[in-house]
Each structure stands twice: as C-alpha cells, then as structure tokens.
Design a protein around this motif. Structure first.
Motif, PDB file in Angstrom:
ATOM      1  N   ALA A 165      47.044  11.170  31.154  1.00  0.00           N
ATOM      2  CA  ALA A 165      48.488  11.104  30.918  1.00  0.00           C
ATOM      3  C   ALA A 165      49.183  10.371  32.069  1.00  0.00           C
ATOM      4  CB  ALA A 165      49.063  12.511  30.760  1.00  0.00           C
ATOM      5  N   PRO A 166      50.412   9.943  31.839  1.00  0.00           N
ATOM      6  CA  PRO A 166      51.142   9.224  32.897  1.00  0.00           C
ATOM      7  C   PRO A 166      51.732  10.168  33.945  1.00  0.00           C
ATOM      8  CG  PRO A 166      52.496   9.352  30.935  1.00  0.00           C
ATOM      9  CD  PRO A 166      51.155   9.942  30.568  1.00  0.00           C
ATOM     10  N   ILE A 167      50.869  10.983  34.560  1.00  0.00           N
ATOM     11  CA  ILE A 167      51.309  11.843  35.647  1.00  0.00           C
ATOM     12  C   ILE A 167      50.343  11.680  36.817  1.00  0.00           C
ATOM     13  CG2 ILE A 167      52.282  13.544  34.045  1.00  0.00           C
ATOM     14  CD1 ILE A 167      49.905  15.367  34.850  1.00  0.00           C
ATOM     15  N   GLY A 168      50.825  11.948  38.014  1.00  0.00           N
ATOM     16  CA  GLY A 168      49.991  11.826  39.200  1.00  0.00           C
ATOM     17  C   GLY A 168      49.520  13.187  39.696  1.00  0.00           C
ATOM     18  N   GLN A 169      48.812  13.147  40.812  1.00  0.00           N
ATOM     19  CA  GLN A 169      48.238  14.378  41.343  1.00  0.00           C
ATOM     20  C   GLN A 169      49.302  15.368  41.806  1.00  0.00           C
ATOM     21  OE1 GLN A 169      45.485  12.941  44.320  1.00  0.00           O
ATOM     22  NE2 GLN A 169      43.789  12.946  42.860  1.00  0.00           N
ATOM     23  N   THR A 170      50.367  14.877  42.438  1.00  0.00           N
ATOM     24  CA  THR A 170      51.418  15.779  42.904  1.00  0.00           C
ATOM     25  C   THR A 170      52.100  16.465  41.723  1.00  0.00           C
ATOM     26  OG1 THR A 170      51.802  14.425  44.863  1.00  0.00           O
ATOM     27  CG2 THR A 170      53.554  15.941  44.228  1.00  0.00           C
ATOM     28  N   THR A 171      52.375  15.697  40.672  1.00  0.00           N
ATOM     29  CA  THR A 171      52.950  16.284  39.465  1.00  0.00           C
ATOM     30  C   THR A 171      52.023  17.331  38.875  1.00  0.00           C
ATOM     31  OG1 THR A 171      54.154  14.256  38.941  1.00  0.00           O
ATOM     32  CG2 THR A 171      53.773  15.792  37.129  1.00  0.00           C
ATOM     33  N   GLY A 172      50.731  17.013  38.853  1.00  0.00           N
ATOM     34  CA  GLY A 172      49.762  17.967  38.334  1.00  0.00           C
ATOM     35  C   GLY A 172      49.765  19.271  39.106  1.00  0.00           C
ATOM     36  N   MET A 173      49.887  19.176  40.424  1.00  0.00           N
ATOM     37  CA  MET A 173      49.914  20.386  41.242  1.00  0.00           C
ATOM     38  C   MET A 173      51.192  21.183  41.022  1.00  0.00           C
ATOM     39  SD  MET A 173      46.993  20.584  42.552  1.00  0.00           S
ATOM     40  CE  MET A 173      46.461  19.805  41.007  1.00  0.00           C
ATOM     41  N   ARG A 174      52.305  20.494  40.761  1.00  0.00           N
ATOM     42  CA  ARG A 174      53.544  21.216  40.438  1.00  0.00           C
ATOM     43  C   ARG A 174      53.383  21.989  39.138  1.00  0.00           C
ATOM     44  NH1 ARG A 174      56.623  16.526  42.157  1.00  0.00           N
ATOM     45  NH2 ARG A 174      56.856  15.923  39.965  1.00  0.00           N
ATOM     46  N   VAL A 175      52.748  21.365  38.159  1.00  0.00           N
ATOM     47  CA  VAL A 175      52.510  22.038  36.882  1.00  0.00           C
ATOM     48  C   VAL A 175      51.620  23.257  37.084  1.00  0.00           C
ATOM     49  CG1 VAL A 175      51.385  21.819  34.623  1.00  0.00           C
ATOM     50  CG2 VAL A 175      52.874  19.989  35.470  1.00  0.00           C
ATOM     51  N   LEU A 176      50.555  23.098  37.856  1.00  0.00           N
ATOM     52  CA  LEU A 176      49.652  24.219  38.108  1.00  0.00           C
ATOM     53  C   LEU A 176      50.362  25.357  38.831  1.00  0.00           C
ATOM     54  CD1 LEU A 176      46.690  25.051  37.706  1.00  0.00           C
ATOM     55  CD2 LEU A 176      46.234  24.157  39.991  1.00  0.00           C
ATOM     56  N   SER A 177      51.197  25.000  39.790  1.00  0.00           N
ATOM     57  CA  SER A 177      51.964  26.018  40.509  1.00  0.00           C
ATOM     58  C   SER A 177      52.911  26.758  39.570  1.00  0.00           C
ATOM     59  CB  SER A 177      52.760  25.362  41.645  1.00  0.00           C
ATOM     60  OG  SER A 177      53.583  26.304  42.293  1.00  0.00           O
ATOM     61  N   ALA A 178      53.532  26.014  38.670  1.00  0.00           N
ATOM     62  CA  ALA A 178      54.465  26.639  37.720  1.00  0.00           C
ATOM     63  C   ALA A 178      53.750  27.568  36.749  1.00  0.00           C
ATOM     64  CB  ALA A 178      55.215  25.550  36.950  1.00  0.00           C
ATOM     65  N   LEU A 179      52.458  27.307  36.496  1.00  0.00           N
ATOM     66  CA  LEU A 179      51.705  28.131  35.562  1.00  0.00           C
ATOM     67  C   LEU A 179      51.144  29.404  36.203  1.00  0.00           C
ATOM     68  CD1 LEU A 179      49.633  25.385  33.686  1.00  0.00           C
ATOM     69  CD2 LEU A 179      51.506  26.746  32.735  1.00  0.00           C
ATOM     70  N   THR A 180      51.128  29.462  37.515  1.00  0.00           N
ATOM     71  CA  THR A 180      50.488  30.576  38.212  1.00  0.00           C
ATOM     72  C   THR A 180      51.081  31.939  37.848  1.00  0.00           C
ATOM     73  OG1 THR A 180      49.848  29.120  40.034  1.00  0.00           O
ATOM     74  CG2 THR A 180      49.834  31.479  40.466  1.00  0.00           C
TER      75      THR A 180
END
Length: 222
Positions: A165-180
């Motif tokens: 997808a058109p997202i980077g690693q930092t965005t991915g980590m924000r998503v993971l943090s939001a899912l915690t």
C-alpha cells in the motif's frame, strides 16, 4: 515457565512463512479499500474485531484450556472448527501452513512430551491451535499468549501493507500503535469466551480473499 519463548515464536524471523501472507489485504489495496493510513486502520480494526483476530484468539484460548485438562479429543474438535472457519482456499492455506510450520519448529527446538502427544495424528493444524498447544505445554499463561499472538497478527498485516500500500514504515508504526489498546481489549475478552462465541462479519474481506486467488498481480499467497 518464562514468557520469553513467545518473543521467539511470534517473531517475524520464526520460520512459519508469515511474510508470504496478507490475509486478503493485497486485494483490499488493489480494489481501493485500503489506500492510506485511515483506511488501513479501519480495515485492520474490523479484521481484528469482527474477523480472524477475535476468532483465532478464541481458538487459541480454547486449545490452551483443553491441553491443560489433557482433553485431546476436544483439541481435535477445536482444530477442525478453526480450519473450517477459513472462508477460502487461500486463507485455509495461510492458517494450516503456518500452523504446521510453527508446530514442527517448536517441537524441534522446544520439545515437550504433552505437546508431542497432542500433535499425534494431527496433519493439518490451524495456526492459533498450534500456538495454543505450545504455550499450554510449556506453561505460558493465556494472559500473556493472547495479546502477544494478536499483536503479532496485526504486525504482520501492517508489514504487508507497507509492502503493498502507499504507506511508509512510520505510518505503519502509527497504525500498529493505534491498534495496541484494541489488541489488549480483545485478548482480555477472548480469554473468557467459548467456541459458541465464534463468528465473523467481514463479508467484503472474505469475498476479497476469493478474488485474490485470480488477482492478476500478486506479492502474497493470500
């Protein structure tokens, strides 16, 4: 027993081939359902809450309890149900291939008599069932195993999104943090649920897993 084995078992480097699967996310990207950070977060929240995340947590917890009571017949029943809940051929392959690879690796490196006994006669094994067996055999509590398993599931899908997808690693980590927080809540809830509570309501994602089978360009096996 210490919970340290979970860090190895649920690591991206553990030889289960998790990197090869996207759980239908690749199709969601192709079709435009997942196109940015917000849509990825929504898609993953639904998958965790209404799809495989919640169900797999229930299967894991039920397996963990069954082995603690030495109920091998119940373990087989849970495994059959977990495999049957895969809505497509690709998603069945995803859970069965990872389950078999996980169980074989744990038996080779962390052997245990009760795990060996439970694995006898099981050919196809769903991934959450395999994890539940290993954790129970080695005395790792459900309270530790469930959130670790769910977070690893989310982390693998975030990794798939970064690659497709058109997202980077930092965005991915924000998503993971939001899912915690959701992972923590689901883990706590699933521990007290039974197989009667299993159910799914991610119809578009399920249909997408069928469509992925004939998708023209694919990086992933699901």
């Amino acid at each position: 027993m210490t919970t340290l084995p979970l860090f190895a078992w649920l690591s991206p480097t553990f030889p289960v081939g998790a990197y090869a699967y996207s759980h239908g996310l690749e199709w969601a990207v192709e079709d435009g359902d997942v196109r940015d950070e917000a849509s990825l977060l929504d898609w993953l929240r639904d998958t965790l809450t209404h799809g495989a995340g919640r169900n797999d947590a229930i299967f894991l917890a039920a397996t963990h309890r069954a082995l603690a009571f030495g109920d091998l017949t119940k373990i087989n029943e849970i495994n059959e149900l977990a495999l049957a809940f895969a809505p497509s051929q690709e998603l069945r392959l995803e859970t069965a291939q990872q389950g078999r690879s996980f169980l074989d690796a744990v038996l080779a490196a962390w052997p245990h008599d009760s795990l060996t006994d439970a694995a006898k006669g099981i050919d196809e094994i769903a991934y959450p069932v395999a994890v539940g067996l290993a954790a129970s055999a080695h005395g790792i509590a459900r309270q530790a195993t469930l959130p670790a398993f769910l977070l690893a599931f989310a982390q693998n899908l975030v990794s798939a999104a970064i690659r497709s997808a058109p997202i980077g690693q930092t965005t991915g980590m924000r998503v993971l943090s939001a899912l915690t927080p959701l992972v923590t809540e689901l883990a706590g809830t699933a521990e007290n649920l039974s197989l009667d509570d299993v159910g799914s309501a991610v119809f578009r994602a399920d249909l997408g897993s069928f469509r992925h089978e004939t998708q023209y360009t694919r990086l992933f096996r699901s």
